[in-house]
Structures are given as structure tokens and as C-alpha cells.
Design an enzyme around this catalytic site. Structure first.
Site, PDB file in Angstrom:
ATOM      1  N   ILE A 140       0.846  -1.191   0.000  1.00 20.58           N
ATOM      2  CA  ILE A 140       0.000   0.000   0.000  1.00 20.58           C
ATOM      3  C   ILE A 140       0.881   1.239   0.000  1.00 20.58           C
ATOM      4  O   ILE A 140       0.697   2.180  -0.756  1.00 20.58           O
ATOM      5  CB  ILE A 140      -0.923   0.002   1.238  1.00 20.58           C
ATOM      6  CG1 ILE A 140      -1.919  -1.156   1.128  1.00 20.58           C
ATOM      7  CG2 ILE A 140      -1.658   1.316   1.363  1.00 20.58           C
ATOM      8  CD1 ILE A 140      -2.754  -1.358   2.368  1.00 20.58           C
ATOM      9  N   GLN A 144       1.075   4.221  -2.778  1.00 15.29           N
ATOM     10  CA  GLN A 144       0.712   5.595  -2.451  1.00 15.29           C
ATOM     11  C   GLN A 144       1.837   6.535  -2.805  1.00 15.29           C
ATOM     12  O   GLN A 144       1.636   7.615  -3.314  1.00 15.29           O
ATOM     13  CB  GLN A 144       0.419   5.703  -0.949  1.00 15.29           C
ATOM     14  CG  GLN A 144      -0.762   4.907  -0.515  1.00 15.29           C
ATOM     15  CD  GLN A 144      -2.055   5.659  -0.738  1.00 15.29           C
ATOM     16  OE1 GLN A 144      -2.049   6.745  -1.273  1.00 15.29           O
ATOM     17  NE2 GLN A 144      -3.159   5.077  -0.352  1.00 15.29           N
ATOM     18  N   HIS A 428      37.098  34.031  15.771  1.00 12.49           N
ATOM     19  CA  HIS A 428      36.450  34.115  14.462  1.00 12.49           C
ATOM     20  C   HIS A 428      35.372  35.215  14.455  1.00 12.49           C
ATOM     21  O   HIS A 428      35.386  36.101  13.611  1.00 12.49           O
ATOM     22  CB  HIS A 428      35.831  32.760  14.104  1.00 12.49           C
ATOM     23  CG  HIS A 428      35.143  32.720  12.779  1.00 12.49           C
ATOM     24  ND1 HIS A 428      35.688  32.132  11.673  1.00 12.49           N
ATOM     25  CD2 HIS A 428      33.939  33.216  12.371  1.00 12.49           C
ATOM     26  CE1 HIS A 428      34.865  32.264  10.649  1.00 12.49           C
ATOM     27  NE2 HIS A 428      33.784  32.911  11.058  1.00 12.49           N
ATOM     28  N   GLU A 429      34.482  35.158  15.425  1.00 13.59           N
ATOM     29  CA  GLU A 429      33.388  36.133  15.467  1.00 13.59           C
ATOM     30  C   GLU A 429      33.915  37.530  15.783  1.00 13.59           C
ATOM     31  O   GLU A 429      33.465  38.518  15.197  1.00 13.59           O
ATOM     32  CB  GLU A 429      32.318  35.722  16.488  1.00 13.59           C
ATOM     33  CG  GLU A 429      31.615  34.399  16.181  1.00 13.59           C
ATOM     34  CD  GLU A 429      30.994  34.349  14.790  1.00 13.59           C
ATOM     35  OE1 GLU A 429      30.639  35.415  14.238  1.00 13.59           O
ATOM     36  OE2 GLU A 429      30.883  33.241  14.229  1.00 13.59           O
ATOM     37  N   HIS A 432      35.093  39.071  12.583  1.00 15.85           N
ATOM     38  CA  HIS A 432      34.045  39.698  11.771  1.00 15.85           C
ATOM     39  C   HIS A 432      33.698  41.080  12.333  1.00 15.85           C
ATOM     40  O   HIS A 432      33.604  42.060  11.595  1.00 15.85           O
ATOM     41  CB  HIS A 432      32.756  38.865  11.813  1.00 15.85           C
ATOM     42  CG  HIS A 432      32.799  37.620  10.981  1.00 15.85           C
ATOM     43  ND1 HIS A 432      33.083  37.628   9.647  1.00 15.85           N
ATOM     44  CD2 HIS A 432      32.549  36.318  11.303  1.00 15.85           C
ATOM     45  CE1 HIS A 432      33.016  36.379   9.175  1.00 15.85           C
ATOM     46  NE2 HIS A 432      32.702  35.567  10.175  1.00 15.85           N
ATOM     47  N   ASP A 504      30.984  31.693   5.205  1.00 19.77           N
ATOM     48  CA  ASP A 504      31.489  33.024   4.848  1.00 19.77           C
ATOM     49  C   ASP A 504      32.076  32.997   3.445  1.00 19.77           C
ATOM     50  O   ASP A 504      31.830  33.885   2.633  1.00 19.77           O
ATOM     51  CB  ASP A 504      32.601  33.463   5.819  1.00 19.77           C
ATOM     52  CG  ASP A 504      32.099  33.527   7.256  1.00 19.77           C
ATOM     53  OD1 ASP A 504      30.888  33.715   7.443  1.00 19.77           O
ATOM     54  OD2 ASP A 504      32.933  33.393   8.181  1.00 19.77           O
TER      55      ASP A 504
HETATM   56 ZN    ZN Z   1      32.096  33.578  10.003  1.00 18.04          ZN
END
Ligand code: ZN
Ligand code: ADP
Length: 598
Positions: A140, A144, A428-429, A432, A504
């Protein structure tokens, strides 16, 4: 909205499977229990072996035998013993015959036959039928999934009277205005016919997902009070050969019966992509597309059916679809501007309770670039967050959380992160944020965090400015530098680089490619559009054109990376300070950030 049907189906299938598994588990459980019991019977000291049982019967020592139909184990009462004994016979039928002959011979044995234990029989039956049941369920399921099961399911959805009205669609005033004539036509087709006026048969709605294309199509049906029949182009992708075309035929057959009505084809690019070769899946698509063209050409003047189709990539569509009499009208549906967002927010906050200091306008200002669907999602998430936190009404904080949840995903506090990874994310941050701080065109920082959210290990959030229609070259270059800030900080501060910059790099590379091929911003190629799906078209610019494009893109990226590293080197003390603060607090606000960097 559109996927609901499928979701329900999938749910149903999961339930069927779950039930099968449960039955199987229960069956096996009962079976094991019974086997266990039988084994126990065998083990017992009070058990007579079959030969002994026969001997005792012959000797006339048996007073009473109790048996259960369908079971081979008996309860035996001996004449000279108090306690009952058990016995197992290989075949009850032959044993019964033996007893009967003994009784006839004058041996007095009381024979008691118990009724079957219903639980035992059902479970036995179930066990023997189990493979069949499971196979049946699987069949079934397969049917379907292939869309072969129920003919009624050929159509994704059909709404006889749509309640949606133009008032439910916020913003999009010009677009609604353009569509009013279609509403008028569907309401009073005779008047148009009398005048000999030709109304567009097909309208293509172009725009990003979630911008309200389905909504506006439904609103047309709602305003004109005609049925809304819809299906999605993507459903055709996994189908058996020939089914796509027959489905299109059935869809139009049905529409003809319901006319006047609206047919809505979502994601039409899935079937209407430009025809190229004649092989495999593509030729299947061609059949479907051809059928669609045939149906649209076959419209009689008396048939009052309007076909609306939605796509995000009108340039992908086969040119034949866009010819007069087919989808000859295109309406662009853009993501809403600030005013549009405010109106969408208003519509979706009707049934919600907000704290007094919440301003719908300020939410609209904080959500530049959001589509209608995302805004609806933000408001719903905010209501959920407020409920969980047991707030009396939705607060500004709940809304902020909801925006983050929709954009970067939910916070993952439970994820265990090593100190080394934490330090990497912090640098890393901070990278930015620091780099952005020294770039004129980049927005102010709103928040920097090293708490993982969604797939991201951390994030730097910017304040959004008013929507812009144009983006300058400088802005695009600086955006790339800001994106490179994370990788640059890792390299300089930690003397190693990580996988954390993959997104990024992806975004930066896309910007660089667009600058060169779409916006004609590269020094060496100049103002030229090289946008095309077909590489052969580029050959007019010479065989080496792709190499030149590649080199130009690479120059842009490399320059951005070098600029980011320069900014990081010049501001090492600030980078350290911000990273340190992040390690300490995990999240710092824009205010705290500017206190550190000035
Ligand atoms: Zn980044
Ligand atoms: P699309 O078909 O363009 O992918 P939908 O029409 O399915 O987008 O939109 C999804 C949801 O987003 C809608 O059901 C509605 O709740 C919300 N939405 C999108 N645009 C608008 C709008 N202009 N006004 C009000 N709600 C909107």
C-alpha cells in the site's frame, strides 16, 4: 500550506508502519511467553512422558484428563495421587481416540475439554498472518508513494470556496491592482466575451519562496468566489514515465468541469525548465511540459479558466511557455519593503497579545529582507517563546529571540564545546565584528555570540538599515572583507585556519561572481553581463573567457582576504579584548562591543 497534504500522508504511513511493528513485537512477545511456558511444562518433575502416560492409561490409573483445544499439554489426575500431573502429547487427535477406545473398554476416565484461550489463538493467528500483513502494508505504502493509489489524489489540493481575500495579502498593492481584472473576468466572463475582450489565460508570478505567491493566487479565487485547484511542479520529479502528462491532463479535465476556476501550479520550473536533450528524466519532463502547452492552447473561448503559476526562476523556463496565449503575463513579487513588512506584521499579529512597549514598526525595521512567510514565522515563534516563558504577553525580548531563531536557528546550549573550539569561535566572530567596525559601508554590530545556534558555532549580528534598492561596488567589496574577517582573525591570532569559515567563503564567492558576471564591476572585463545558464553562449567573447572570469573572481576574493588581514593586524589589541570578553560572557551586545573598540 502547500506541503500539508504530503505531510499528512507521510504521517499516516508512519502510523501504519508503527502499528505493524507493534503487532510484530506483541506477537513475538506472546509467542516467546508461550514457548517459555511449554518449556517449563517439559522441565517439570511432575510431568509424565508420553510413553508413561500411555502406560498409565493402559493400566487404568488415570482418573481425569483435562485438555485445552489447540494445545498439546494436558492436566492429568491419577487415581492414587493428590497432585495433578502434566503431560504433553504429540498429537491430541490420536490421543483422544486412544482414550475413547479405553473408555469403551470400560476404563473410567473423566475427560474435560476446555475452551480455547482467546488470547492465545488470536496471537497465534496474528503470528502466522504477520508476514502477510507487513507485506500488505508495504505494498500500500509503495503504491501511495508513487501516486498510483487513489485517483482522487491526483490533485494536490482543491478548495471549493477559498476564504482568502485581497485584504489578507498585505502590501503588494500594485500587484493586486494588476490582478483585479482577472477577478472581474472570473466573476462576469460573459461581459468580457460579449465585448470580444481577451483576458490573459496564464499569469506567471515570479518571486522568492514565501513572498506570498500562493496567497495572492488564493485571494484571486476568494475574491471571485471560484474554486482553486492547485498542484506543485516538484511532484512530477519522482514519477513514473508518462504519469506527469496524464496528471496534467486530468488536472485540466477537472478544471473544465469546475469552470470558472483557477488552476495554480507551484514551482512550475520543475516541469517547465528549458527543453534540452531527449534523454531519461528530461524527456519525461518534456512530455509533461508538452501536455501543459497542449492543454493551454486547447482552451476554448468559452472556458473560463485562469492558470496561475509560480516560480523563483523565470529565466529557466522554456520559451514556449511564455508565448502569447500561454503565460504571457508576468508579475514580479518582491520581498516586502519596510512599509510592506509593517502591514504583513499587522495582519499576522491580529490574534496575538503584545506587551505595551512592543512596536510593530520597530520589528519591521529590524527585519529588512524578510519575506512574508518569514515574518509570519517570527511572530508565531515569538508567541511560542512567550508561552513557554509564561509571559503575560509577547515582549520585545521574545520577538528578538524569535528573529534570531528564524535567521540563525535555535540556541544549542546542550552542545558540549571544547575550550579550544570556544577560543576559535571567539576569535572568528570577534574578527568579523572588528573588521566591520572599520568599514564605512557596513552596518553597526547588534550582537556577537559564541553560543551555537542552528548549524553555526557562533554569529555576529548587524543592525539592519533601511532597505536599499541599489548596492554600490564599495559596499560589495567591504561586505566581502567583513566576511573574510573571521578566517583572517583565526589565521593571525591562532596561526591556523578552520572549517568554521565555509559559509562566509560561500557568500563572499557568490558576491564576487555576481560582481564580475552580473553587475559588470570587474576592472578587466568592464561593464558587461556574462549571466547565462549555457556556457556556450559565452564563446562569443572568445575561448578564454571563462579563465578570465575565474581570474577576476579570484582577484576580488584575494584582495578582500588581504584587506581583512591588514585590518586585523592593525587592531590586534582590540581583537584580543573582544575575544576575551566573548569567552567570558558568551554573548556581548553592540553597546558592550563599542565600549571595547571605541
Ligand atoms: Zn564567520
Ligand atoms: P510563496 O507561494 O510565494 O512561496 P506563500 O504564499 O505560500 O509564499 O506564503 C507563505 C505564507 O507567508 C502565507 O501563508 C502568509 O501567511 C505569509 N505571507 C507571505 N506574504 C504575505 C503577505 N504579503 N501578506 C500576508 N501574509 C503573507
Amino acid at each position: 500550506m502547500k506541503k500539508n497534504n504530503n505531510k499528512n500522508k507521510t504521517k499516516l504511513y508512519s502510523i501504519i508502519i508503527a502499528i505493524c511493528v507493534l503487532i510484530a513485537a506483541a506477537g513475538v512477545g506472546i509467542y516467546m511467553y508461550m514457548m517459555n511456558n511449554q518449556n517449563k511444562n517439559k522441565m517439570d518433575e511432575n510431568t509424565l512422558s508420553y510413553t508413561e502416560l500411555i502406560k498409565q492409561v493402559e493400566a487404568g490409573n488415570i482418573e481425569k484428563i483435562e485438555m485445552t483445544v489447540g494445545s498439546t499439554s494436558l492436566k492429568v489426575k491419577m487415581k492414587n495421587e493428590e497432585e495433578d500431573k502434566k503431560a504433553i502429547v504429540p498429537n491430541t487427535q490420536t490421543f483422544m481416540e486412544l482414550i475413547q477406545t479405553k473408555v469403551q473398554e470400560g476404563n473410567e476416565i473423566e475427560l474435560i475439554q476446555n475452551k480455547v484461550n482467546p488470547l492465545v489463538t488470536t496471537s497465534r493467528a496474528l503470528i502466522s498472518f504477520l508476514p502477510t500483513i507487513i507485506m500488505l502494508c508495504l505494498f500500500i505504502l509503495l503504491f501511495q508513494m508513487q501516486g498510483l493509489g487513489d485517483k482522487g489524489k491526483v490533485y494536490d489540493a482543491e478548495e471549493k470556496d477559498t476564504k482568502t481575500k485581497f485584504d489578507d495579502v498585505a502590501g503588494l498593492e500594485e500587484e493586486k491592482h494588476e490582478l483585479v481584472e482577472i477577478v472581474d473576468f472570473l466573476k462576469k466572463p460573459e461581459e468580457f466575451h460579449k465585448m470580444g475582450a481577451k483576458v490573459p489565460r496564464g499569469v506567471l508570478l515570479c518571486g522568492k519562496p514565501g513572498t506570498g505567491k500562493t496567497l495572492i493566487a488564493k485571494a484571486i479565487a476568494g475574491e471571485a468566489n471560484v474554486p482553486f485547484i492547485s498542484m506543485s511542479g516538484s511532484e512530477f520529479i519522482e514519477m513514473f514515465a508518462g504519469l506527469g502528462a496524464s496528471r496534467v491532463r486530468k488536472l485540466f479535465e477537472k478544471a473544465r468541469k469546475m469552470s470558472p476556476c483557477i488552476i495554480f501550479i507551484d514551482e512550475i520550473d520543475a516541469i517547465g525548465a528549458r527543453r534540452t536533450s531527449n534523454s531519461g528524466a528530461e524527456s519525461e519532463n518534456n512530455q509533461t511540459l508538452n501536455q501543459l502547452l497542449v492543454e493551454m492552447d486547447g482552451f476554448d473561448t468559452e472556458e473560463n479558466i485562469i492558470v496561475l503559476a509560480a516560480t523563483n526562476r523565470p529565466e529557466m523556463l522554456d520559451k514556449a511557455l511564455l508565448r502569447p496565449g500561454r503565460f504571457d503575463r508576468q508579475i514580479m513579487i518582491a520581498a516586502p519593503d519596510q512599509k510592506g513588512r509593517e502591514e504583513i506584521i499587522k495582519i499576522h499579529s491580529k490574534d496575538k497579545k503584545f506587551a505595551e512597549d512592543v512596536s510593530l514598526k520597530s520589528i519591521s525595521e529590524d527585519t529588512a529582507g524578510f519575506t512574508g512567510a518569514e515574518l509570519a514565522n517570527v511572530l508565531n515563534e515569538a508567541a511560542i517563546i512567550a508561552t513557554i516563558k509564561r509571559h503575560k504577553a509577547i515582549t520585545n525580548e521574545d520577538l528578538d529571540d524569535a528573529v534570531k531563531k528564524v535567521t540563525v536557528g535555535i540556541e544549542k546550549h546542550s552542545r558540549v564545546i571544547s575550550d579550544k573550539d570556544k577560543k576559535l569561535t571567539a576569535y572568528h566572530e570577534a574578527g568579523h565584528a572588528i573588521v566591520s567596525r572599520y568599514l564605512e559601508t557596513q552596518n553597526d554590530i547588534k550582537e556577537v555570540s559564541i553560543i551555537p545556534r542552528g548549524v553555526a558555532g557562533g554569529y555576529t549580528m548587524y543592525k539592519t538599515n533601511e532597505d536599499k534598492y541599489y548596492i554600490s561596488k564599495t559596499e560589495m567589496e567591504e561586505k566581502m572583507i567583513a566576511l573574510m574577517g573571521g578566517r583572517a582573525a583565526e589565521k593571525i591570532a591562532l596561526n591556523d585556519i578552520s572549517t568554521g569559515a565555509s559559509n562566509d567563503l560561500e557568500v563572499a564567492t557568490k558576491i564576487a561572481k555576481d560582481m564580475v558576471t552580473v553587475y559588470g564591476m570587474s576592472e578587466n572585463l568592464g561593464p558587461i553581463s556574462l549571466k547565462t545558464d549555457d556556457p556556450n553562449e559565452l564563446l562569443v567573447f572568445g575561448e578564454k573567457i571563462e579563465d578570465v572570469i575565474g581570474a577576476e573572481v579570484k582577484i576580488l576574493i584575494d584582495t578582500a582576504y588581504l584587506d581583512a588581514q591588514k585590518l586585523i593586524r592593525e587592531n590586534m589589541d582590540k581583537l584580543d579584548a573582544v575575544a576575551q570578553k566573548l569567552l567570558e560572557k558568551e554573548v556581548i551586545s553592540g553597546k558592550e562591543f563599542y565600549e571595547i573598540v571605541g
